[in-house]
Design a protein around this motif. Structure first.
Motif, mmCIF file in Angstrom:
data_model
loop_
_atom_site.group_PDB
_atom_site.id
_atom_site.type_symbol
_atom_site.label_atom_id
_atom_site.label_comp_id
_atom_site.label_asym_id
_atom_site.label_seq_id
_atom_site.Cartn_x
_atom_site.Cartn_y
_atom_site.Cartn_z
ATOM 1 N N VAL A 80 -49.153 -60.707 -64.704
ATOM 2 C CA VAL A 80 -48.443 -61.676 -63.653
ATOM 3 C C VAL A 80 -47.619 -61.195 -62.507
ATOM 4 C CG1 VAL A 80 -46.174 -63.598 -63.843
ATOM 5 C CG2 VAL A 80 -47.983 -63.017 -65.972
ATOM 6 N N VAL A 81 -48.133 -61.463 -61.106
ATOM 7 C CA VAL A 81 -47.020 -61.132 -60.167
ATOM 8 C C VAL A 81 -46.793 -62.300 -59.291
ATOM 9 C CG1 VAL A 81 -48.070 -60.443 -57.675
ATOM 10 C CG2 VAL A 81 -49.333 -60.041 -59.593
ATOM 11 N N ARG A 82 -45.259 -61.841 -59.680
ATOM 12 C CA ARG A 82 -44.031 -62.981 -58.887
ATOM 13 C C ARG A 82 -44.529 -63.090 -57.720
ATOM 14 N NH1 ARG A 82 -43.407 -66.594 -62.646
ATOM 15 N NH2 ARG A 82 -42.820 -65.234 -65.258
ATOM 16 N N ALA A 83 -44.642 -64.655 -56.551
ATOM 17 C CA ALA A 83 -43.951 -64.449 -55.146
ATOM 18 C C ALA A 83 -43.625 -63.495 -54.840
ATOM 19 C CB ALA A 83 -44.242 -65.962 -54.644
ATOM 20 N N GLY A 84 -42.800 -63.589 -55.277
ATOM 21 C CA GLY A 84 -41.257 -62.383 -54.543
ATOM 22 C C GLY A 84 -41.289 -60.851 -54.872
ATOM 23 N N GLN A 85 -42.135 -60.546 -55.645
ATOM 24 C CA GLN A 85 -42.539 -59.328 -56.124
ATOM 25 C C GLN A 85 -43.881 -58.640 -56.443
ATOM 26 O OE1 GLN A 85 -41.359 -59.765 -59.945
ATOM 27 N NE2 GLN A 85 -39.374 -59.502 -59.654
ATOM 28 N N ARG A 86 -44.329 -58.983 -54.907
ATOM 29 C CA ARG A 86 -45.767 -58.452 -54.573
ATOM 30 C C ARG A 86 -45.658 -56.850 -53.940
ATOM 31 N NH1 ARG A 86 -47.332 -64.631 -52.252
ATOM 32 N NH2 ARG A 86 -47.468 -65.285 -54.023
ATOM 33 N N LYS A 87 -47.062 -56.512 -53.451
ATOM 34 C CA LYS A 87 -46.609 -55.299 -53.191
ATOM 35 C C LYS A 87 -47.723 -55.314 -52.351
ATOM 36 C CE LYS A 87 -48.550 -52.468 -57.110
ATOM 37 N NZ LYS A 87 -49.480 -52.448 -58.635
ATOM 38 N N LYS A 88 -46.455 -54.268 -50.949
ATOM 39 C CA LYS A 88 -47.278 -54.800 -49.762
ATOM 40 C C LYS A 88 -47.708 -54.060 -48.935
ATOM 41 C CE LYS A 88 -43.797 -58.927 -49.392
ATOM 42 N NZ LYS A 88 -42.339 -59.595 -48.981
ATOM 43 N N MET A 89 -47.867 -53.626 -48.163
ATOM 44 C CA MET A 89 -48.890 -53.057 -46.933
ATOM 45 C C MET A 89 -48.768 -53.906 -45.366
ATOM 46 S SD MET A 89 -52.034 -50.991 -47.871
ATOM 47 C CE MET A 89 -53.035 -51.302 -47.396
ATOM 48 N N VAL A 90 -48.602 -52.177 -45.174
ATOM 49 C CA VAL A 90 -48.118 -53.005 -43.504
ATOM 50 C C VAL A 90 -49.027 -51.965 -42.344
ATOM 51 C CG1 VAL A 90 -47.287 -53.247 -41.694
ATOM 52 C CG2 VAL A 90 -46.481 -54.118 -43.650
ATOM 53 N N ILE A 91 -50.167 -52.592 -42.046
ATOM 54 C CA ILE A 91 -51.070 -51.350 -40.968
ATOM 55 C C ILE A 91 -50.866 -51.467 -40.007
ATOM 56 C CG2 ILE A 91 -53.258 -51.152 -40.817
ATOM 57 C CD1 ILE A 91 -54.137 -50.318 -43.727
ATOM 58 N N GLU A 92 -50.044 -51.081 -38.941
ATOM 59 C CA GLU A 92 -49.796 -52.321 -37.716
ATOM 60 C C GLU A 92 -49.347 -53.077 -37.617
ATOM 61 O OE1 GLU A 92 -53.051 -51.101 -34.802
ATOM 62 O OE2 GLU A 92 -53.596 -48.693 -35.243
ATOM 63 N N ASP A 93 -49.582 -53.844 -37.141
ATOM 64 C CA ASP A 93 -48.947 -55.261 -36.933
ATOM 65 C C ASP A 93 -49.822 -56.571 -38.021
ATOM 66 O OD1 ASP A 93 -48.475 -55.001 -34.377
ATOM 67 O OD2 ASP A 93 -49.628 -55.154 -33.441
ATOM 68 N N LEU A 94 -50.538 -55.702 -39.176
ATOM 69 C CA LEU A 94 -51.196 -56.125 -40.074
ATOM 70 C C LEU A 94 -50.646 -56.938 -41.301
ATOM 71 C CD1 LEU A 94 -55.442 -56.009 -39.698
ATOM 72 C CD2 LEU A 94 -53.896 -57.677 -38.412
ATOM 73 N N ALA A 95 -49.885 -57.552 -41.596
ATOM 74 C CA ALA A 95 -49.475 -57.216 -43.516
ATOM 75 C C ALA A 95 -50.628 -57.500 -44.678
ATOM 76 C CB ALA A 95 -48.048 -58.002 -43.335
ATOM 77 N N TYR A 96 -50.301 -57.040 -45.689
ATOM 78 C CA TYR A 96 -51.045 -56.887 -46.487
ATOM 79 C C TYR A 96 -50.234 -57.481 -47.839
ATOM 80 C CZ TYR A 96 -55.352 -55.595 -43.783
ATOM 81 O OH TYR A 96 -56.611 -55.436 -43.870
ATOM 82 N N GLU A 97 -50.766 -58.722 -48.890
ATOM 83 C CA GLU A 97 -49.765 -58.638 -50.095
ATOM 84 C C GLU A 97 -50.852 -58.624 -50.636
ATOM 85 O OE1 GLU A 97 -46.934 -61.836 -50.486
ATOM 86 O OE2 GLU A 97 -46.028 -62.043 -48.243
ATOM 87 N N LEU A 98 -50.424 -58.126 -52.333
ATOM 88 C CA LEU A 98 -51.290 -58.330 -53.368
ATOM 89 C C LEU A 98 -51.141 -59.392 -54.246
ATOM 90 C CD1 LEU A 98 -52.148 -54.290 -54.739
ATOM 91 C CD2 LEU A 98 -53.452 -56.070 -53.033
ATOM 92 N N VAL A 99 -51.762 -59.868 -54.626
ATOM 93 C CA VAL A 99 -51.911 -61.544 -55.340
ATOM 94 C C VAL A 99 -52.471 -61.083 -56.661
ATOM 95 C CG1 VAL A 99 -52.879 -63.756 -55.841
ATOM 96 C CG2 VAL A 99 -52.266 -62.731 -53.501
ATOM 97 N N SER A 100 -53.419 -60.054 -56.142
ATOM 98 C CA SER A 100 -53.768 -59.839 -58.194
ATOM 99 C C SER A 100 -52.539 -58.164 -58.352
ATOM 100 C CB SER A 100 -55.211 -58.865 -57.906
ATOM 101 O OG SER A 100 -55.302 -58.066 -57.286
ATOM 102 N N PRO A 101 -52.746 -58.049 -59.735
ATOM 103 C CA PRO A 101 -51.542 -56.866 -59.990
ATOM 104 C C PRO A 101 -51.448 -55.608 -58.921
ATOM 105 C CG PRO A 101 -52.452 -58.054 -61.862
ATOM 106 C CD PRO A 101 -52.855 -58.116 -60.524
ATOM 107 N N ASP A 102 -52.946 -55.392 -58.469
ATOM 108 C CA ASP A 102 -53.197 -53.928 -58.297
ATOM 109 C C ASP A 102 -54.617 -54.016 -57.459
ATOM 110 O OD1 ASP A 102 -54.560 -53.811 -60.366
ATOM 111 O OD2 ASP A 102 -53.493 -52.584 -61.232
ATOM 112 N N PHE A 103 -55.562 -52.932 -57.359
ATOM 113 C CA PHE A 103 -56.582 -53.385 -57.209
ATOM 114 C C PHE A 103 -57.529 -52.143 -57.709
ATOM 115 C CE2 PHE A 103 -57.444 -54.412 -52.077
ATOM 116 C CZ PHE A 103 -57.282 -55.398 -52.368
#
Length: 181
Positions: free
Chosen positions: A75-98
């Motif tokens: 389970v991944v809660r909306a406010g607890q997603r892992k986030k990664m920012v690369i330059e101007d782009l932001a990625y939020e993991l919807v799956s628990p991990d990769f």
């Protein structure tokens, strides 16, 4: 392999069939005592025994050897997603991990930003769905404008990039298999 409890799995599948220990033991042609010991974790079955039990239960043998994943880790809660920012782009993991064979994330592309300067390719296949905004996707030498509700499949090794040359931010939900960044 510490999360594997073969006995509990045997018991679970047996009970799903509505069988007693004696019934399964008879069908699998092993002693009820041995089956009871396996279910209680007091004996580890040989591969041969596991195969006959699996066949009797009509379950692939490998199911007994797979690790159990704690469901809370899925389970991944909306406010607890892992986030990664690369330059101007932001990625939020919807799956628990990769890990595993599928990863899903939300890509935030602000106005006047792109995922890369040039088209890139990778070994993963992607499916992307535009949640909001408008974005341009380049597939090989072709460019397509996608709007909210549009989607695209990007085969493995196809060169591509995302570009938002519009005034509003764009959000793209995408799944990648195998997960790769």
């Amino acid at each position: 392999m510490e999360n594997i409890d073969i006995g509990k799995k045997v018991e679970k599948y047996r009970k799903e069939k509505g069988w007693s220990i004696r019934e399964l033991a008879r069908i699998a042609e092993i002693t009820p005592s041995m089956l009871s010991q396996i279910e209680r974790g007091l004996a580890n079955p040989s591969i041969t025994t596991l195969r006959v039990v699996a066949k009797a239960l009509d379950v692939p043998t490998f199911h007994f050897l797979m690790e159990d994943t704690p469901t809370a880790d899925l389970v991944v809660r909306a406010g607890q997603r892992k986030k990664m920012v690369i330059e101007d782009l932001a990625y939020e993991l919807v799956s628990p991990d990769f890990t595993g064979t599928l990863g899903t994330a939300i890509l935030q592309v602000p106005p006047q930003a792109a995922s890369s300067e040039k088209l890139l390719a990778h070994k993963a296949e992607e499916v992307a769905y535009v949640l909001e905004g408008k974005v341009k996707v380049y597939l090989n030498d072709e460019a397509y404008v996608l709007e909210a509700g549009d989607s695209v499949k990007i085969p493995a090794q196809m060169t591509h990039k995302w570009e938002n040359d519009f005034q509003q931010p764009a959000s793209i939900l995408f799944s990648v298999t195998p997960p790769a960044f």
